[in-house]
Design a protein around this motif. Structure first.
Motif, mmCIF file in Angstrom:
data_model
loop_
_atom_site.group_PDB
_atom_site.id
_atom_site.type_symbol
_atom_site.label_atom_id
_atom_site.label_comp_id
_atom_site.label_asym_id
_atom_site.label_seq_id
_atom_site.Cartn_x
_atom_site.Cartn_y
_atom_site.Cartn_z
ATOM 1 N N CYS A 1 0.853 -1.195 0.000
ATOM 2 C CA CYS A 1 0.000 0.000 0.000
ATOM 3 C C CYS A 1 0.889 1.246 0.000
ATOM 4 C CB CYS A 1 -0.902 0.001 1.234
ATOM 5 S SG CYS A 1 -1.825 1.530 1.437
ATOM 6 N N TYR B 1 0.061 4.228 0.564
ATOM 7 C CA TYR B 1 -0.384 5.272 1.487
ATOM 8 C C TYR B 1 0.229 5.147 2.880
ATOM 9 C CZ TYR B 1 -3.816 5.845 -2.201
ATOM 10 O OH TYR B 1 -4.410 6.032 -3.416
ATOM 11 N N CYS B 2 0.599 3.908 3.241
ATOM 12 C CA CYS B 2 1.030 3.755 4.638
ATOM 13 C C CYS B 2 2.374 3.044 4.793
ATOM 14 C CB CYS B 2 -0.041 2.995 5.413
ATOM 15 S SG CYS B 2 -0.304 1.323 4.814
ATOM 16 N N GLY C 1 -0.222 -0.593 7.372
ATOM 17 C CA GLY C 1 -1.671 -0.789 7.463
ATOM 18 C C GLY C 1 -2.393 0.520 7.708
ATOM 19 N N CYS C 2 -3.422 0.762 6.889
ATOM 20 C CA CYS C 2 -4.235 1.967 7.080
ATOM 21 C C CYS C 2 -5.666 1.655 6.635
ATOM 22 C CB CYS C 2 -3.651 3.132 6.277
ATOM 23 S SG CYS C 2 -3.731 2.930 4.486
ATOM 24 N N CYS D 1 -6.222 0.006 3.058
ATOM 25 C CA CYS D 1 -5.652 -1.285 2.636
ATOM 26 C C CYS D 1 -5.948 -2.393 3.637
ATOM 27 C CB CYS D 1 -4.147 -1.137 2.464
ATOM 28 S SG CYS D 1 -3.295 -0.759 4.010
#
Ligand SMILES: [Zn+2]
Length: 477
Positions: free
Chosen positions: A320, A322-323, A353-354, A357
């Motif tokens: 992911c 984003y994180c 982990g966010c 995802c």
């Protein structure tokens, strides 16, 4: 109960052993399993519930929906990014109705529950066009239904979006530019072969080319291409269809899969007589593919002439963006990077982990090995060179091994070392079988000039086990 447990552990795979063990307690589905949805079976019609399950699963990017009968009803699990997750549990009194409803949707015989059946759902459900393959399997607890979601939206986005490295993409374009020969896409079931094949076909699909496919099943309709569905029951097999296709003046032929000797032979012959043939085969590397075809009694000189390129692929989880975080590499990882890419890597990305995802991963990413055959590899196939020699030539001709491709993707933060290790077995034996050492060695040594050199001789005499620990640093001097 034991049976269903072993079924579970088989389907889920070893990484979820804990889940399988815990599920021996039927009613308390284990604590580490998260139910994603609950439905109101008392007040909502079963047709609506089934529709909602299908659409919701697809919206969750599920590739498969499993309806597993249990002693207390049905466990519905969905596969997202390659991993099965418990979606919901259906009470016993709904069990029969739900299975029947799915079978009706899929056009299956609802009065027959003792034999396996296949079906398809191709319609608009809740304003969404869906294309699903459905199969049933009678078990001791009832019919087990698996719904496969066909989603080829990826392949319409173009071959450039499929995660090929720049150099592999160049090789691919070269292959597609050939007027004849065979291009094979290889990998296990569910490795994304179809997506790659359809992407290639779409790229080749121009008005000046007659493209005919023979498939089982036709997984995606492509306008402008003649697609033939194999119907073995009436004798319309891959081989029979191919013979007819050849009379239809094709430029490009796509064969869904080479499964038998006859199909392999027609494929080879077609490619030699001026057609570009595209197909898939169930093998795990370029070298294995060549061996597999030779096992199918394809004559060496024909294969050496016909084969244009082999694209092998595996899927791993996509990190992911984003994180993702970073961490230091350990000694083992450093060693692998050094041996494989000759790079000192002290830091890699890791999964966090966010809310966008699942545990730090979002979607899947293919890892490739693309072999574009050159004359020396062709000659090696024709002249029955030893496997070891062939391997050296294959990986010496600039072919990037799957491990090298994967490690590069780890460095780029597209996936993690942990997930790569799950997809590719990086034990010592694998290091040699992927041709890792040879790849670097051959590409960096000019063979002719070094033929009499002591160093080259030393490498040539090395055995498999020597390669595993061989230090390649001197090659860069
Ligand atoms: Zn995330």
């Amino acid at each position: 109960m034991d049976e269903s447990n072993s079924l579970y552990s088989e389907l889920v795979g070893p990484q979820n052993d804990e889940t399988a063990a815990n599920s021996s307690d039927t009613n308390t589905s284990s604590s580490n399993v998260e139910i994603m949805k609950t439905y109101d079976y008392q007040n909502v019609a079963i047709t609506d519930i089934v529709n909602s399950i299908i659409i919701d699963s697809i919206n969750n990017r599920a590739s498969d929906i499993h309806f597993n009968p249990t002693e207390t009803g049905i466990d519905i699990r969905i596969r997202i990014d390659g991993e099965l997750r418990l979606y919901t549990q259906v009470p016993d009194y709904v069990k029969r109705n739900m299975i029947t409803r799915i079978k009706i949707l899929a056009g299956m015989n609802i009065t027959e529950s003792r034999i396996p059946q296949d079906g398809a759902i191709k319609q608009t459900i809740q304003d969404k066009a869906v294309d699903l393959r459905v199969s049933s399997l009678p078990t001791n607890l009832g019919e087990n239904i698996v719904v496969r979601v066909l989603d080829y939206s990826m392949s319409s986005q173009g071959i450039e979006t499929l995660g090929f490295s720049e150099s592999n993409l160049q090789k691919l374009n070269k292959m597609m530019g050939e007027p004849n020969g065979i291009i094979l896409v290889t990998g296990a079931t569910g490795s994304g072969k179809s997506t790659t094949v359809y992407s290639i076909l779409q790229k080749l699909n121009t008005i000046d080319r007659n493209i005919i496919t023979v498939e089982d099943p036709i997984e995606m309709n492509i306008p402008g291409i003649n697609q033939v569905q194999v119907i073995s029951d009436i004798g319309l097999t891959f081989a029979a269809s191919l013979r007819s296709i050849l009379r239809q003046d094709p430029d490009i032929i796509m064969i869904g899969e080479i499964r038998d000797e006859e199909t392999a032979k027609i494929a080879v012959r077609s490619s030699i007589t001026g057609h570009l043939v595209l197909s898939t085969i169930h093998t795990n590397s370029a070298l294995n593919t060549i061996e597999r075809l030779l096992d199918m009694n394809i004559e060496r000189y024909l294969l050496g002439t016909a084969l244009t390129g082999i694209i092998s692929q595996k899927l791993t989880k996509k990190l992911c963006p984003y994180c993702r975080g970073t961490r230091k590499t350990n000694q083992y990882e450093k060693e692998i990077f050094k041996k494989s890419l000759n790079l000192d890597i002290n830091e890699v990305y890791e999964a966090k982990g966010c809310d966008k995802c699942h545990n730090g991963y979002l979607g899947r990413l293919p890892i490739h090995e693309v072999l574009l055959l050159n004359q020396s590899v062709r000659d090696a196939i024709t002249n029955n060179l030893k496997k070891e020699e062939l391997r050296k030539l294959v990986y010496g001709s600039g072919t990037i091994t799957m491990l090298q491709d994967g490690l590069t993707k780890v460095i780029n933060g597209d996936t993690t070392f942990e997930e790569l290790v799950k997809a590719i077995d990086i034990d010592d034996s694998d290091l040699t079988s992927t041709g890792l050492t040879e790849s670097i060695e051959e590409s960096q040594i000019n063979k002719e000039s070094l033929k009499n050199d002591e160093t080259y001789k030393k490498i040539s005499e090395k055995t498999d086990s020597d390669y595993e620990v061989f230090n390649l640093d001197f090659l860069n001097k």
